[in-house]
Scaffold this motif. Sequence first.
Motif, PDB file in Angstrom:
ATOM      1  N   PHE A  59      -2.493   0.152   1.817  1.00  0.00           N
ATOM      2  CA  PHE A  59      -3.515  -0.875   1.688  1.00  0.00           C
ATOM      3  C   PHE A  59      -4.809  -0.327   2.252  1.00  0.00           C
ATOM      4  O   PHE A  59      -4.818   0.595   3.060  1.00  0.00           O
ATOM      5  CB  PHE A  59      -3.111  -2.181   2.389  1.00  0.00           C
ATOM      6  N   VAL A 105      -8.781  -7.338   3.062  1.00  0.00           N
ATOM      7  CA  VAL A 105      -7.982  -6.429   2.237  1.00  0.00           C
ATOM      8  C   VAL A 105      -8.711  -6.156   0.924  1.00  0.00           C
ATOM      9  O   VAL A 105      -9.099  -7.074   0.208  1.00  0.00           O
ATOM     10  CB  VAL A 105      -6.582  -7.022   1.970  1.00  0.00           C
ATOM     11  N   TYR A 129      -7.487  -3.370  -1.104  1.00  0.00           N
ATOM     12  CA  TYR A 129      -6.467  -2.804  -1.995  1.00  0.00           C
ATOM     13  C   TYR A 129      -5.103  -3.021  -1.374  1.00  0.00           C
ATOM     14  O   TYR A 129      -4.931  -2.892  -0.157  1.00  0.00           O
ATOM     15  CB  TYR A 129      -6.712  -1.307  -2.218  1.00  0.00           C
ATOM     16  N   TRP A 130      -4.120  -3.352  -2.206  1.00  0.00           N
ATOM     17  CA  TRP A 130      -2.755  -3.654  -1.770  1.00  0.00           C
ATOM     18  C   TRP A 130      -1.850  -3.167  -2.886  1.00  0.00           C
ATOM     19  O   TRP A 130      -1.847  -3.731  -3.972  1.00  0.00           O
ATOM     20  CB  TRP A 130      -2.656  -5.163  -1.595  1.00  0.00           C
ATOM     21  N   MET A 150       3.488  -2.431  -1.166  1.00  0.00           N
ATOM     22  CA  MET A 150       3.167  -3.407  -0.120  1.00  0.00           C
ATOM     23  C   MET A 150       3.605  -4.809  -0.545  1.00  0.00           C
ATOM     24  O   MET A 150       4.087  -5.586   0.277  1.00  0.00           O
ATOM     25  CB  MET A 150       1.669  -3.401   0.202  1.00  0.00           C
ATOM     26  N   GLU A 151       3.445  -5.111  -1.828  1.00  0.00           N
ATOM     27  CA  GLU A 151       3.927  -6.404  -2.331  1.00  0.00           C
ATOM     28  C   GLU A 151       5.433  -6.525  -2.120  1.00  0.00           C
ATOM     29  O   GLU A 151       5.917  -7.551  -1.640  1.00  0.00           O
ATOM     30  CB  GLU A 151       3.610  -6.561  -3.817  1.00  0.00           C
ATOM     31  N   THR A 197       6.310  -6.696   1.806  1.00  0.00           N
ATOM     32  CA  THR A 197       5.862  -7.872   2.558  1.00  0.00           C
ATOM     33  C   THR A 197       6.156  -9.190   1.853  1.00  0.00           C
ATOM     34  O   THR A 197       6.146 -10.237   2.491  1.00  0.00           O
ATOM     35  CB  THR A 197       4.346  -7.810   2.813  1.00  0.00           C
ATOM     36  N   VAL A 237      -0.577  -9.265  -4.377  1.00  0.00           N
ATOM     37  CA  VAL A 237      -1.953  -8.787  -4.259  1.00  0.00           C
ATOM     38  C   VAL A 237      -2.953  -9.916  -4.512  1.00  0.00           C
ATOM     39  O   VAL A 237      -3.979 -10.007  -3.841  1.00  0.00           O
ATOM     40  CB  VAL A 237      -2.218  -7.571  -5.176  1.00  0.00           C
ATOM     41  N   ARG A 264      -5.717 -10.105  -1.524  1.00  0.00           N
ATOM     42  CA  ARG A 264      -6.972  -9.388  -1.798  1.00  0.00           C
ATOM     43  C   ARG A 264      -8.177 -10.231  -1.388  1.00  0.00           C
ATOM     44  O   ARG A 264      -8.246 -11.423  -1.665  1.00  0.00           O
ATOM     45  CB  ARG A 264      -7.094  -9.028  -3.270  1.00  0.00           C
ATOM     46  N   LEU A 273      -6.857  -9.507   6.795  1.00  0.00           N
ATOM     47  CA  LEU A 273      -5.500  -9.041   7.066  1.00  0.00           C
ATOM     48  C   LEU A 273      -4.868  -9.827   8.208  1.00  0.00           C
ATOM     49  O   LEU A 273      -3.685 -10.162   8.165  1.00  0.00           O
ATOM     50  CB  LEU A 273      -5.538  -7.549   7.399  1.00  0.00           C
TER      51      LEU A 273
END
Length: 61
Positions: A16, A24, A26-27, A31-32, A35, A39, A43, A47
């Motif tokens: 990220f 944030v 970029y994700w 990461m999706e 977590t 996104v 986004r 955070l």
Amino acid sequence: MNPSPSVLDRIPAGIFLADGGLSVRYWNPCMEDWTGIPVAEIRDRPLDSFFPAFREPGLRI
């Protein structure tokens, strides 16, 4: 800054990017997966609103 999705979206590691205010930018898909936060939900949001530990002074960059 929006990195090339053709590269970072395919890396099998959580990546990220956040700006100086910890919003944030970029994700990646990993990461999706890790977590459970899509996104579209994270986004352009701070955070620390998802991970309160980032409010701690020692964790600030």
